[in-house]
Design a protein around this motif. Sequence first.
Motif: not given
Length: 169
Positions: A16, A20, A32, A36, A45, A48, A50
């Motif tokens: 990830l 990224k 995302h 996750s 994250l 992002m 999510v």
Amino acid sequence: MKVLIISDSHGNIESLKKIKERHQDEVEAMIHCGDSELQVGCEALLDMLVVRGNCDFDSFPNEIIQDIGSLRFFVTHGHLYSVKSTLMKLKYRAIEAGANIVCFGHSHILGAEMVEGILFINPGSISFPRMRKEKTYVILQIDNGQANVDFYDENGELLKHMSTAFQIA
């Protein structure tokens, strides 16, 4: 406009982070699509959009409706819409949301298709792919009425390209 779309990383923080970092300077947004298996605020994250998947236990939203540029994105994991058997429920929710593009995961099977003027994208999985051996993600690029969906393996190698005319309703 370019958008990174990823799903079903299932705790795979290293892949990830690498994906990224590889694309962060070229995309306007990063999405995302759930599973996750990380916590809200996890560094991997950050920056992002999510959503919560069926294997997530933190307080991510079940869906996000977000305008990026002139397009409306509807993002969900897909388990609440039975995406393993049909896109019908997802399509109805996308219409209700006024979405141009739907991003979802859950099946771990990559794919993209236009349905009644809405672009549906499943980036597959960067941890446990199904129907192929490569672990995958997507870069979506939209320019001058053309949508280009590029599927990459976790190392950044282009696997598949899809191009379609794209009209904003």
